[in-house]
Design an enzyme around this catalytic site. Structure first.
Site, PDB file in Angstrom:
ATOM      1  N   ASP A 150      -4.587  -1.302   6.597  1.00  0.00           N
ATOM      2  CA  ASP A 150      -4.544   0.024   7.108  1.00  0.00           C
ATOM      3  C   ASP A 150      -5.710   0.749   6.134  1.00  0.00           C
ATOM      4  OD1 ASP A 150      -2.160  -0.485   8.354  1.00  0.00           O
ATOM      5  OD2 ASP A 150      -0.946  -0.033   6.689  1.00  0.00           O
ATOM      6  N   ARG A 194      -0.423   3.111   9.867  1.00  0.00           N
ATOM      7  CA  ARG A 194       0.421   3.930   9.163  1.00  0.00           C
ATOM      8  C   ARG A 194      -0.147   5.410   9.045  1.00  0.00           C
ATOM      9  NH1 ARG A 194       3.285   1.781   3.690  1.00  0.00           N
ATOM     10  NH2 ARG A 194       1.216   2.072   3.231  1.00  0.00           N
ATOM     11  N   GLU A 245      -1.327   5.079  15.176  1.00  0.00           N
ATOM     12  CA  GLU A 245       0.142   5.296  15.255  1.00  0.00           C
ATOM     13  C   GLU A 245       0.542   6.503  14.594  1.00  0.00           C
ATOM     14  OE1 GLU A 245       1.913   1.789  13.596  1.00  0.00           O
ATOM     15  OE2 GLU A 245       1.225   2.100  11.669  1.00  0.00           O
ATOM     16  N   HIS A 293       0.824  -5.576  16.316  1.00  0.00           N
ATOM     17  CA  HIS A 293       0.597  -6.709  15.440  1.00  0.00           C
ATOM     18  C   HIS A 293      -0.595  -7.820  15.790  1.00  0.00           C
ATOM     19  CE1 HIS A 293       4.591  -5.195  14.387  1.00  0.00           C
ATOM     20  NE2 HIS A 293       4.521  -5.592  13.238  1.00  0.00           N
TER      21      HIS A 293
END
Ligand code: F6P
Length: 369
Positions: A150, A194, A245, A293
Site C-alpha cells: 500500500d 486501504r 478500494e 490479491h
C-alpha cells in the site's frame, strides 16, 4: 544487553504479505550468520510463539544458509504471516464458545526469553510496527522493517512490495486498454491500497488511465461522466477508470466488507458500485475488474528486491550497533533509523500537491473533483 552478547535472533513477518518478504529474510539470515548469530523464523506472525503446539516444528524454524537459498525472487514469505491474532488483542475462545480478546504481549516477551532469543527483527506494516513498539517498550530488543504494497507508511520514502504491485497493475491496465477500445466500453479497475491511493495513482498514471479515484479525494460521479463524454467528443469511445478500494463519493462512506476486533477492516466493492452506476447513467457498456490479491503475488521487481535486501541487512547492522526500538527506513541514498514510536499507528496518505498528482492533472486525468 550489548550487541556482543547477541547469539540468537528471530524474525517474524506480519500483516498482509508483500513481494520482497523473502528477500528480507534472506538478507537478515546471511547478515546474522556472518556475525556468528543463529537465526530463527517465527511461524505466522507471532503464532509460532503463542500457539507452538499447533506446529510440527514447535513454531520456530531454524533459518540456515541452505533454508534461505534461492528465495530472493519468490513472492510470499517462507515463515508465514497473519493479519489476525495481534498479541495485543489475541482472540481466545472461552468455554461457552465466546471470543474474548486478551493482551498476550507480556507472555510473548517471556517466550522470547525462554527460547533465549536476544533480539527480534519484525517485518510489517503499521499494525505490526505498533506491536513492535509495545514489545520494545516491554524490554525486548526490536528492529522494525517497513513492508506493505500500500506504500502508506510514514517516514520511509517507499516500502517494498509497492513497486511490484504498481508494475502488475500497470500491465493489467495496458491489457485492458486494448479490449476496452475494441468494444468501446468503460472499464473500471479496482485496486488495493486501504485508505491511501498510492497504488491507484502510480499505476493509473503509468498505465494511462483516464480517471483515477483515490480515498484522499472524495469523488463526484458526474465529473467522471463528464470525462467519459469529453472523451467521446474527441473520438475516444472507451474510458479506463482506476479506483482505489478506499475511495468514496462526496458525502458517502468507504465500502467495508468485514469488520472484526484485532484485525484491520476489509475493504472492497467500490469498483462494482461505480461500474453499475456508470452503466446506468451513461448507457455505455461497463465492466469491472478487481485486481485484489493478485497485486500481492508474483516475483518482486528488482527495485523491491534491492530495497528488501538493503532493509534486511540494515536491520542486522542496527542490532550490531546496539540499536533497538527503531525502524529502518529508506531515505535515499541511505537507509536510516526512525524511532518506532514515531511511525507506530501512523498512516501516510497521498499529498495532493505531490509531483505525481500534478503530473496527472497536467495529463488531463480526472480525479472526480
Ligand atoms: O495491506 C495490504 C492489503 O493488501 C490491503 O491493500 C488490503 O486492503 C488488505 O491487505 C487485504 O487484506 P486481506 O489479505 O485480509 O484480504
Amino acid at each position: 544487553m550489548s550487541h556482543s552478547s547477541i547469539k540468537r535472533i528471530a524474525i517474524s513477518t506480519g500483516g498482509g504479505d508483500a513481494p520482497g518478504l523473502n528477500a528480507v529474510i534472506r538478507a537478515v539470515v546471511l547478515a546474522a550468520l556472518s556475525r556468528g548469530w543463529e537465526c530463527y523464523g517465527i511461524r505466522d506472525g507471532y503464532n509460532g510463539l503463542l500457539l507452538p503446539e499447533q506446529y510440527v516444528d514447535g513454531g520456530l524454524v531454524r533459518l540456515t544458509r541452505e533454508r534461505v537459498r534461492g528465495i530472493t525472487h519468490l513472492g510470499g514469505t517462507i515463515i508465514g504471516t497473519t493479519n489476525r491474532n495481534s498479541p495485543l488483542e489475541y482472540p481466545i475462545v472461552d468455554k461457552d464458545g465466546r471470543v474474548q480478546y486478551v493482551d498476550r504481549s507480556d507472555e510473548l516477551v517471556r517466550n522470547f526469553m525462554l527460547h533465549h532469543i536476544d533480539a527480534l527483527i519484525t517485518v510489517g506494516g503499521d499494525g505490526s510496527l505498533a506491536i513492535a513498539n509495545v514489545l520494545a517498550q516491554k524490554g525486548l530488543r526490536v528492529i522494525g522493517v517497513p513492508k506493505t504494497i500500500d506504500n502508506d507508511l510514514d517516514r520511509t520514502v517507499v516500502t517494498f512490495g509497492f513497486d511490484t504491485a504498481v508494475a502488475f497493475a500497470t500491465e493489467c491496465l495496458d491489457r485492458l486498454h486494448t479490449t476496452a477500445a475494441s468494444h468501446g466500453r468503460v472499464m473500471v479497475v479496482e485496486v488495493m491500497g486501504r485508505y491511501a491511493g498510492w497504488i491507484a495513482l502510480h499505476a493509473g498514471v503509468a498505465g494511462s488511465a483516464d480517471v483515477i479515484l483515490i480515498p484522499e479525494i472524495p469523488y463526484d460521479l458526474n465529473k467522471v461522466i463528464a470525462k467519459i463524454r469529453e472523451r467521446e467528443e474527441r473520438g475516444a469511445n472507451f474510458t479506463i477508470v482506476v479506483v482505489a478500494e478506499g475511495a468514496r463519493p462526496v458525502g458517502g462512506e468507504i465500502i467495508v466488507k468485514e469488520k472484526a476486533i484485532g484485525r484491520a477492516e476489509r475493504l472492497g466493492g467500490i469498483g462494482e458500485r461505480i461500474a453499475t452506476d456508470l452503466q446506468a447513467l451513461t448507457g455505455k457498456e461497463t465492466r469491472v475488474v478487481v485486481l485484489g490479491h493478485l497485486l500481492r503475488g508474483g516475483s518482486p521487481t528488482a527495485q523491491d528486491r534491492l530495497i528488501a535486501l538493503r532493509f534486511g541487512a540494515a536491520a542486522v547492522r542496527a542490532l550490531a550497533e546496539g540499536q533497538s526500538g527503531i525502524m529502518v527506513a529508506l531515505d535515499p541514498p541511505n537507509v536510516n533509523y526512525v524511532p518506532l514510536a514515531e511511525v507506530a499507528g501512523r498512516m501516510r496518505a497521498v499529498p495532493l500537491d505531490c509531483d505525481t498528482m500534478m503530473t496527472a492533472r497536467d495529463l488531463g486525468i480526472c480525479f472526480g473533483d
